[in-house]
Design an enzyme around this catalytic site. Structure first.
Site, PDB file in Angstrom:
ATOM      1  N   ASP A 101     -10.296  -5.405  -2.443  1.00  0.00           N
ATOM      2  CA  ASP A 101      -9.674  -4.668  -1.767  1.00  0.00           C
ATOM      3  C   ASP A 101     -10.358  -3.102  -1.812  1.00  0.00           C
ATOM      4  O   ASP A 101     -10.690  -2.661  -2.845  1.00  0.00           O
ATOM      5  CB  ASP A 101      -8.454  -4.314  -2.432  1.00  0.00           C
TER       6      ASP A 101
ATOM      7  N   HIS B  30      -7.566  -5.905   1.302  1.00  0.00           N
ATOM      8  CA  HIS B  30      -6.395  -5.008   1.493  1.00  0.00           C
ATOM      9  C   HIS B  30      -5.432  -5.435   2.804  1.00  0.00           C
ATOM     10  O   HIS B  30      -4.127  -5.046   2.978  1.00  0.00           O
ATOM     11  CB  HIS B  30      -6.612  -3.647   1.873  1.00  0.00           C
TER      12      HIS B  30
ATOM     13  N   SER C 204       0.939  -1.339   0.079  1.00  0.00           N
ATOM     14  CA  SER C 204       0.043  -0.178   0.099  1.00  0.00           C
ATOM     15  C   SER C 204       0.812   1.271  -0.001  1.00  0.00           C
ATOM     16  O   SER C 204       1.455   1.333  -0.824  1.00  0.00           O
ATOM     17  CB  SER C 204      -0.872  -0.098   1.138  1.00  0.00           C
TER      18      SER C 204
END
Ligand SMILES: N[C@@H](CCC(=O)N[C@@H](CSC=O)C(=O)NCC(=O)O)C(=O)O
EC number: 3.1.2.12
Length: 280
Positions: free
Chosen positions: A225, A258, A147
């Site tokens: 996600d 995620h 991320s």
């Protein structure tokens, strides 16, 4: 450098450290996994850059990487995601900005520029500590992340290809100048001149390169996600790689979101990917 704790793990050693950083001017924490092979000789080293809100513990506890690092003889290093308790007004107000959200760049705007210097910290200071204090090979260094840390891995690899031989990412922010997380951070850390932001945008950087990593880049992305469409935009990086003739394996996985359940599922593949390059 103060040793906080140390644990035997897959016949190697997992350690957590704290030190006074000359880059951030605050105490920083980092952690190192030394595989069993490191008792005999220097080994390749793989830096992991974690995402928003994470610390130097998150990846080591949740990533499940040590088993594979031990198999491949690779040292793992990860660090906190920003200096903490800086006293900067607003640094602790939201989870996606300030403390825990250093974005792996050197801030140029006050008050952030005094201590939000995570690019210098990771690329120079911490790398030098690892090479001086641990049995790590200076000529075999890889970087990966998740991320915000995926953004960090891609951008640092593109900025410093002479340092990093291999790069991969889990659900990276690939075009931070175009998404809310990146715009919020960059406008404070770098100021209003958006032309300076592009130096820290993986897709923009890739568009100015020609095959920077001929051995390829690996990205895994979950299709469930919650941040995919608004914040991550992997298709932007995919298009930039296409334009730059950069081999990219971008795997889209149905059902994954995620978090670290997703990351740990594909960790084995990422360690093997880096090992194929770093242990060649
Ligand atoms: N607001 C929540 C969620 C924050 C979150 O999802 N952080 C991700 C990284 S997001 C992009 O950089 C993360 O890795 N969290 C750590 C974890 O253990 O899952 C919060 O405050 O936690």
């Amino acid at each position: 450098m103060e040793l906080i704790s140390q644990h035997k793990c897959f016949n190697g050693v997992q350690s957590f450290y704290k030190h006074e950083s000359t880059s951030t001017n605050f105490p920083m924490t980092f952690s190192v996994y030394e595989p069993p092979q490191a008792k005999l000789h220097k080994v390749p080293v793989l830096f992991y850059l974690a995402g928003l809100t994470c610390t130097d513990e998150t990846f080591m506890i949740k990533g499940g990487a040590q088993r594979y690092a031990a198999e491949h003889g690779i040292m793992l290093v990860t660090m906190d995601t920003s200096p903490r308790r800086t006293g900067i007004k607003g640094a602790g107000d939201s989870w996606d900005f300030g403390h825990g959200a250093g974005f792996y760049i050197d801030a140029t705007q006050e008050p952030w520029s005094a201590c939000f210097r995570m690019e210098s910290y990771v690329v120079q200071e911490l790398r030098n500590i690892i090479l001086a204090q641990f049995p790590a090979r200076a000529d075999r260094i890889g970087v990966f992340g998740h991320s915000m840390g995926g953004h960090g891995a891609l951008t640092l690899a593109l900025k410093y290809p002479e340092i990093y031989q291999s790069v991969s990412a889990f659900a990276p922010i690939t075009a931070p100048t175009e998404v809310p997380w990146g715009q919020k951070a960059f406008s404070a850390y770098l100021g209003p001149d958006q032309s300076t932001w592009l130096q820290h945008d993986a897709s923009a950087l890739m568009r100015t390169r020609k095959t920077p990593f001929p051995q390829g880049i690996l990205i895994d992305q979950g299709l469930d996600d919650q941040f995919l469409d608004e914040q991550l935009k992997p298709h932007q990086f995919e298009a930039a790689c296409w334009a730059a003739d950069q081999p990219l394996t971008l795997r889209r996985h149905s059902g994954y979101d995620h978090n670290y359940y997703f990351i740990s599922t594909f960790m084995q593949d990422h360690i093997a990917f880096h090992s194929a390059i770093l242990n060649k």
